[in-house]
Structures are given as C-alpha cells and as structure tokens.
Design an enzyme around this catalytic site. Structure first.
Site, PDB file in Angstrom:
ATOM      1  N   GLY A  78       0.831  -1.208   0.000  1.00 41.66           N
ATOM      2  CA  GLY A  78       0.000   0.000   0.000  1.00 41.66           C
ATOM      3  C   GLY A  78       0.862   1.253   0.000  1.00 41.66           C
ATOM      4  O   GLY A  78       2.090   1.190  -0.153  1.00 41.66           O
ATOM      5  N   TYR A  89     -14.201   3.725  11.869  1.00 41.83           N
ATOM      6  CA  TYR A  89     -12.808   3.404  11.510  1.00 41.83           C
ATOM      7  C   TYR A  89     -11.897   3.627  12.718  1.00 41.83           C
ATOM      8  O   TYR A  89     -11.101   2.752  13.098  1.00 41.83           O
ATOM      9  CB  TYR A  89     -12.418   4.299  10.338  1.00 41.83           C
ATOM     10  CG  TYR A  89     -10.943   4.403  10.023  1.00 41.83           C
ATOM     11  CD1 TYR A  89     -10.241   3.320   9.516  1.00 41.83           C
ATOM     12  CD2 TYR A  89     -10.259   5.612  10.194  1.00 41.83           C
ATOM     13  CE1 TYR A  89      -8.887   3.431   9.208  1.00 41.83           C
ATOM     14  CE2 TYR A  89      -8.907   5.726   9.884  1.00 41.83           C
ATOM     15  CZ  TYR A  89      -8.222   4.632   9.396  1.00 41.83           C
ATOM     16  OH  TYR A  89      -6.887   4.745   9.088  1.00 41.83           O
ATOM     17  N   PRO A 130      -0.272   7.602  13.620  1.00 38.71           N
ATOM     18  CA  PRO A 130       0.104   8.669  12.683  1.00 38.71           C
ATOM     19  C   PRO A 130      -1.048   9.638  12.408  1.00 38.71           C
ATOM     20  O   PRO A 130      -2.212   9.247  12.441  1.00 38.71           O
ATOM     21  CB  PRO A 130       0.451   7.919  11.392  1.00 38.71           C
ATOM     22  CG  PRO A 130       0.342   6.464  11.688  1.00 38.71           C
ATOM     23  CD  PRO A 130      -0.467   6.316  12.939  1.00 38.71           C
ATOM     24  N   ASN A 150      -2.677  12.420   9.455  1.00 37.68           N
ATOM     25  CA  ASN A 150      -2.949  12.220   8.028  1.00 37.68           C
ATOM     26  C   ASN A 150      -1.634  12.227   7.259  1.00 37.68           C
ATOM     27  O   ASN A 150      -0.832  13.139   7.420  1.00 37.68           O
ATOM     28  CB  ASN A 150      -3.830  13.355   7.486  1.00 37.68           C
ATOM     29  CG  ASN A 150      -5.193  13.402   8.143  1.00 37.68           C
ATOM     30  OD1 ASN A 150      -5.317  13.219   9.355  1.00 37.68           O
ATOM     31  ND2 ASN A 150      -6.216  13.640   7.361  1.00 37.68           N
ATOM     32  N   LEU A 151      -1.454  11.200   6.447  1.00 36.78           N
ATOM     33  CA  LEU A 151      -0.219  11.074   5.665  1.00 36.78           C
ATOM     34  C   LEU A 151      -0.439  11.613   4.256  1.00 36.78           C
ATOM     35  O   LEU A 151      -1.568  11.673   3.774  1.00 36.78           O
ATOM     36  CB  LEU A 151       0.189   9.600   5.575  1.00 36.78           C
ATOM     37  CG  LEU A 151       0.315   8.862   6.911  1.00 36.78           C
ATOM     38  CD1 LEU A 151       0.575   7.378   6.657  1.00 36.78           C
ATOM     39  CD2 LEU A 151       1.416   9.471   7.765  1.00 36.78           C
ATOM     40  N   TRP A 153     -14.279  20.838  -0.074  1.00 34.72           N
ATOM     41  CA  TRP A 153     -15.281  20.403   0.905  1.00 34.72           C
ATOM     42  C   TRP A 153     -15.255  21.254   2.168  1.00 34.72           C
ATOM     43  O   TRP A 153     -14.181  21.609   2.664  1.00 34.72           O
ATOM     44  CB  TRP A 153     -15.005  18.955   1.309  1.00 34.72           C
ATOM     45  CG  TRP A 153     -15.571  17.966   0.336  1.00 34.72           C
ATOM     46  CD1 TRP A 153     -15.671  18.123  -1.013  1.00 34.72           C
ATOM     47  CD2 TRP A 153     -16.090  16.678   0.653  1.00 34.72           C
ATOM     48  NE1 TRP A 153     -16.217  16.998  -1.555  1.00 34.72           N
ATOM     49  CE2 TRP A 153     -16.482  16.094  -0.569  1.00 34.72           C
ATOM     50  CE3 TRP A 153     -16.249  15.953   1.845  1.00 34.72           C
ATOM     51  CZ2 TRP A 153     -17.048  14.819  -0.626  1.00 34.72           C
ATOM     52  CZ3 TRP A 153     -16.795  14.681   1.774  1.00 34.72           C
ATOM     53  CH2 TRP A 153     -17.202  14.127   0.542  1.00 34.72           C
ATOM     54  N   ARG A 174      -5.721  20.830  10.238  1.00 33.58           N
ATOM     55  CA  ARG A 174      -5.154  19.491  10.087  1.00 33.58           C
ATOM     56  C   ARG A 174      -3.645  19.552  10.249  1.00 33.58           C
ATOM     57  O   ARG A 174      -3.030  20.607  10.108  1.00 33.58           O
ATOM     58  CB  ARG A 174      -5.468  18.917   8.691  1.00 33.58           C
ATOM     59  CG  ARG A 174      -6.916  18.568   8.467  1.00 33.58           C
ATOM     60  CD  ARG A 174      -7.319  17.338   9.266  1.00 33.58           C
ATOM     61  NE  ARG A 174      -8.734  17.028   9.141  1.00 33.58           N
ATOM     62  CZ  ARG A 174      -9.696  17.493   9.925  1.00 33.58           C
ATOM     63  NH1 ARG A 174      -9.408  18.324  10.895  1.00 33.58           N
ATOM     64  NH2 ARG A 174     -10.951  17.127   9.769  1.00 33.58           N
ATOM     65  N   ASP A 177     -16.901  19.259   7.565  1.00 26.93           N
ATOM     66  CA  ASP A 177     -15.514  19.674   7.825  1.00 26.93           C
ATOM     67  C   ASP A 177     -14.720  18.544   8.459  1.00 26.93           C
ATOM     68  O   ASP A 177     -13.495  18.566   8.446  1.00 26.93           O
ATOM     69  CB  ASP A 177     -15.489  20.851   8.825  1.00 26.93           C
ATOM     70  CG  ASP A 177     -15.654  22.185   8.133  1.00 26.93           C
ATOM     71  OD1 ASP A 177     -15.228  22.313   6.976  1.00 26.93           O
ATOM     72  OD2 ASP A 177     -16.217  23.097   8.764  1.00 26.93           O
TER      73      ASP A 177
HETATM   74  N1  LIG Z   1      -3.029   7.194   4.762  1.00 30.42           N
HETATM   75  C1  LIG Z   1      -3.139   7.903   5.868  1.00 30.42           C
HETATM   76  O1  LIG Z   1      -3.323   9.129   5.847  1.00 30.42           O
HETATM   77  C2  LIG Z   1      -3.040   7.226   7.205  1.00 30.42           C
HETATM   78  C3  LIG Z   1      -3.057   8.019   8.370  1.00 30.42           C
HETATM   79  C4  LIG Z   1      -2.963   7.399   9.615  1.00 30.42           C
HETATM   80  C5  LIG Z   1      -2.854   6.031   9.692  1.00 30.42           C
HETATM   81  N2  LIG Z   1      -2.841   5.277   8.561  1.00 30.42           N
HETATM   82  C6  LIG Z   1      -2.727   3.831   8.691  1.00 30.42           C
HETATM   83  O2  LIG Z   1      -1.588   3.420   7.964  1.00 30.42           O
HETATM   84  C7  LIG Z   1      -1.810   2.119   7.415  1.00 30.42           C
HETATM   85  C8  LIG Z   1      -1.535   2.129   5.923  1.00 30.42           C
HETATM   86  O3  LIG Z   1      -2.429   3.043   5.279  1.00 30.42           O
HETATM   87  P1  LIG Z   1      -2.314   3.358   3.712  1.00 30.42           P
HETATM   88  O4  LIG Z   1      -2.832   4.732   3.515  1.00 30.42           O
HETATM   89  O5  LIG Z   1      -0.970   2.983   3.238  1.00 30.42           O
HETATM   90  O6  LIG Z   1      -3.386   2.357   3.123  1.00 30.42           O
HETATM   91  P2  LIG Z   1      -3.477   1.668   1.660  1.00 30.42           P
HETATM   92  O7  LIG Z   1      -2.569   2.302   0.676  1.00 30.42           O
HETATM   93  O8  LIG Z   1      -4.936   1.603   1.335  1.00 30.42           O
HETATM   94  O9  LIG Z   1      -2.935   0.211   1.930  1.00 30.42           O
HETATM   95  C9  LIG Z   1      -3.683  -0.656   2.686  1.00 30.42           C
HETATM   96  C10 LIG Z   1      -3.213  -2.044   2.420  1.00 30.42           C
HETATM   97  O10 LIG Z   1      -4.029  -2.930   3.186  1.00 30.42           O
HETATM   98  C11 LIG Z   1      -4.096  -4.135   2.497  1.00 30.42           C
HETATM   99  N3  LIG Z   1      -5.359  -4.813   2.831  1.00 30.42           N
HETATM  100  C12 LIG Z   1      -6.612  -4.331   2.678  1.00 30.42           C
HETATM  101  N4  LIG Z   1      -7.517  -5.257   3.006  1.00 30.42           N
HETATM  102  C13 LIG Z   1      -6.813  -6.374   3.377  1.00 30.42           C
HETATM  103  C14 LIG Z   1      -7.167  -7.676   3.811  1.00 30.42           C
HETATM  104  N5  LIG Z   1      -8.459  -8.017   3.923  1.00 30.42           N
HETATM  105  N6  LIG Z   1      -6.186  -8.547   4.101  1.00 30.42           N
HETATM  106  C15 LIG Z   1      -4.876  -8.196   3.967  1.00 30.42           C
HETATM  107  N7  LIG Z   1      -4.468  -6.983   3.559  1.00 30.42           N
HETATM  108  C16 LIG Z   1      -5.429  -6.083   3.267  1.00 30.42           C
HETATM  109  C17 LIG Z   1      -4.055  -3.819   1.022  1.00 30.42           C
HETATM  110  O11 LIG Z   1      -3.355  -4.855   0.374  1.00 30.42           O
HETATM  111  P3  LIG Z   1      -3.615  -5.267  -1.184  1.00 30.42           P
HETATM  112  O12 LIG Z   1      -3.164  -4.108  -1.980  1.00 30.42           O
HETATM  113  O13 LIG Z   1      -2.786  -6.458  -1.369  1.00 30.42           O
HETATM  114  O14 LIG Z   1      -5.085  -5.530  -1.318  1.00 30.42           O
HETATM  115  C18 LIG Z   1      -3.293  -2.499   0.978  1.00 30.42           C
HETATM  116  O15 LIG Z   1      -1.970  -2.698   0.512  1.00 30.42           O
HETATM  117  C19 LIG Z   1      -3.237   1.757   7.787  1.00 30.42           C
HETATM  118  O16 LIG Z   1      -3.211   0.955   8.928  1.00 30.42           O
HETATM  119  C20 LIG Z   1      -3.901   3.082   8.101  1.00 30.42           C
HETATM  120  O17 LIG Z   1      -4.953   2.947   9.010  1.00 30.42           O
HETATM  121  C21 LIG Z   1      -2.921   5.842   7.324  1.00 30.42           C
END
Ligand SMILES: NC(=O)c1ccc[n+]([C@@H]2O[C@H](COP(=O)([O-])OP(=O)(O)OC[C@H]3O[C@@H](n4cnc5c(N)ncnc54)[C@H](OP(=O)(O)O)[C@@H]3O)[C@@H](O)[C@H]2O)c1
Length: 319
Positions: free
Chosen positions: A16, A139, A166, A168-169, A205, A212, A272
């Site tokens: 991801g 969530y 973390p 928001n990334l 929006w 943030r 918001d």
């Molecule tokens: N993005 C942000 O702003 C943010 C902020 C704070 C925390 N986080 C946390 O950081 C982590 C990564 O986030 P991200 O933004 O990188 O998300 P992402 O790009 O959507 O990646 C999520 C990954 O989860 C995997 N996944 C989804 N459903 C699954 C399942 N049923 N079984 C196994 N793997 C599964 C997917 O794998 P496949 O591709 O193989 O399906 C995907 O690679 C998450 O825990 C999120 O809550 C993110």
C-alpha cells in the site's frame, strides 16, 4: 550484525501507500528478509489466512499496516465495512502472532481514534477522553480496539506489541481517486486538472476552517522502522509533523504550488470533519524520531510525482 540484518519481517499492507515506503526504509536499514504479501494471498479478515501467513512466512517482526482506509466521503459511505474490516484484520493478525510467538508486533493506529474535541496539541494521555468525530468514528474505534488488545496481550501473555498513531499522511504513490482519496491528493488533482482545463474555480469540501496536521509518508516510514527496532512500551506513540494548518491555508498552498490561478468554491453542505487536529509528538523522541520534511517541501515532491505519473499515462496512451 545490525538489528535488521538478522530479522525476517512481514508486512501486512506492505504494497500500500505507507507500506511501500516502509519496505524501502527496511531495505535501507539492512533488512534482506522482507515479505509483503497481497490480500489475495492472505485475507486477514479470515483467521485461517492469518494463521497460515505466520506459518508460511515465519516473521520475527510483523508490521501491521493493512487497513480499509479513505477520506471523509469514503468513511461516510462505508461505516460498516470500515469498522468490520479494520477491527477483524487487526484482531486476527495479533491473535495469530501470539499463537506463532512472533518477537515483535508493530501496529499502525490512526489520529482518527482521538476524541472529537481533544485539546490541541493532542497528547497520548487524552486518547481515551471522549468519542471520535462522527464521520470517522467506526474506523477510528475499530483501530483503537487493537491498542486494547495489544495491552491486554502484553499483560497476560508478555506479547511485545507496540502501537503508533500517525496523523494524516501524504506523499508520492498516495491514492488520487477522487471517490476515496484524502484531502491533499484530492486537492492536488483538482487544482492540476482545473489548471489544464483553464477552469474558473475548483470546489473544496466544508468551510475551510478545520485544521489538520500532515506527515510526509517517508517520515512516517522512518518512524515505524525506528520504533520497531527501539520502542518497547505498551503506551501508544503519536507520529506527526507538529505543523497545524487550516484547510483554507492548505488549499491556498496547493493552489499556488500547482499554478492554478482560478478561485475556490467552498461546498459547505459537505462536512468539515474533526474541528482541529495536531499532535504532541514529543514521545517519539524516546526512539530518536522527529519529522524532517516541511509541508511545503512535501507538497512540492507530491505534486511533482503526480504530474510525472499523469504524464506517463498520457504518453502510454499516445503510443
Ligand atoms: N493514509 C493515511 O493518511 C493514514 C493516516 C494514519 C494512519 N494510517 C494507517 O496506515 C496504514 C496504511 O495506510 P495506507 O494509507 O498505506 O493504506 P493503503 O494504501 O490503502 O494500503 C492498505 C493495504 O491494506 C491491504 N489490505 C486491505 N484489506 C486487506 C485484507 N483483507 N487482508 C490483507 N491486507 C489487506 C491492502 O493490500 P492489497 O493491496 O494487497 O489488497 C493495501 O496494501 C493503515 O493501517 C492506516 O490505518 C494511514
């Protein structure tokens, strides 16, 4: 031998957005045994898959990044799925890790778990003082339960699980699909498309008054790898840049960095989200981490990456 050279690491969500940078960082740190299976090989919503994953891949360290994520729109459209997937994936990954006797479990939490009206900057001590903002509560609460699970497992089984929260990334390789993206990629895409179309305005929006904090994805990846090596405590740790910005000012920055010269129409029928977000990030100093990338530099890199990707797609289509 360094810490990572002798450890086998498995990442869920390793393909991801955040995961791909954590994999790179692990390689830089000297790790050679890295496995990042896809969800179609191991669907962590199935306990049998989680058990099979540990049996086949035998990690010393498991980094749990798999999640069902998205911006406010995606959260509002799928509260049930966001709750179920995130809770059950984490519960299975931790329980299977306990059964397999994994040495260390690293869990990515989220700022969305904090109470709606947490005093700014959010301190880890305030994590439990209220209900999260409604649009992302399912969530945020699903992920919050994983902290409870890790602390309970540490107490009862001596399970070495740590929990990082973390903000928001953003960064290269983020999700730019307007249906499910977070605020920064959505705004970058809208501004660039409006610039190309010479549109008079973009729509954003909410009212723009919410604030943030954003963390550049490479800084987040560095924090995760450092914490995996050095942090051993049951208490959660905030990961952020410490830079608070209103959505209105963020839009202005992205507008100027993308070169879009039109106006902004605020769609105030859209929510918001949480009124203010900014973390106290002092605890992360315990494992020697501090964010390095300013929002402006991070935005520049992200915009450059996205423009390059769009250019590549256009060139491929033209061939
Ligand atoms: N993005 C942000 O702003 C943010 C902020 C704070 C925390 N986080 C946390 O950081 C982590 C990564 O986030 P991200 O933004 O990188 O998300 P992402 O790009 O959507 O990646 C999520 C990954 O989860 C995997 N996944 C989804 N459903 C699954 C399942 N049923 N079984 C196994 N793997 C599964 C997917 O794998 P496949 O591709 O193989 O399906 C995907 O690679 C998450 O825990 C999120 O809550 C993110």
């Amino acid at each position: 031998m360094g810490f990572w050279e002798k450890r086998r690491v498995v990442l869920s969500g390793g393909n991801g957005f955040l995961g791909s940078f954590v994999v790179e960082r692990l390689r830089e740190a000297g790790c050679t045994e890295i496995h990042a299976p896809h969800s179609n090989e191991y669907d962590l919503r199935e306990k049998s898959d989680a058990l099979r994953l540990y049996k086949s891949l035998r990690p010393d360290v498991f980094i749990h990044l798999a999640a069902t994520v998205g911006g406010i729109g995606a959260n509002r459209a799928n509260p049930g799925r966001f709750f179920y997937d995130n809770a059950v994936m984490g519960i299975n990954a931790i329980e299977a890790g306990r059964i397999a006797g994994v040495e260390k479990f690293v869990c990515a939490g989220t700022i969305c778990s904090y109470p709606k009206f947490t005093p700014v900057p959010f301190r880890e001590e305030d994590f439990w003082n209220g209900y999260p903002e409604e649009t992302n509560a399912p969530y945020g609460l699903a992920k919050k339960m994983l902290l409870v699970q890790l602390q309970a497992y540490r107490q009862q089984y001596g399970f070495n699980g740590i929990y990082l929260t973390p903000v928001n990334l953003y960064g290269p390789r983020d999700n730019f699909d307007l249906e499910s993206s977070h605020v920064i990629p959505a705004l970058i895409r809208k501004c660039l498309e409006a610039r190309e179309a010479r549109a008079a305005e973009i729509t954003a929006w909410g009212t723009g008054s919410a604030t943030r904090e954003f963390l550049y994805v490479e800084d987040a990846a560095e924090a995760i790898v450092l914490a995996a090596e050095k942090y051993e405590k049951p208490e959660l740790v905030n990961l952020g840049s410490g830079e608070e910005i209103s959505v209105r000012d963020l839009v202005e920055s992205i507008r100027s960095l993308t070169g879009f010269q039109g106006g902004v129409r605020w769609d105030t029928f859209k929510p918001d989200g949480q009124p203010r977000r900014c973390l106290d990030t002092s605890r992360a100093a315990e494992f020697g981490w501090k964010a390095k990338t300013s929002l402006r530099d991070g935005l520049r890199k992200t915009i450059a990456w996205y423009e390059d990707e769009v250019g590549k797609k256009l060139r491929t289509r033209a061939v």
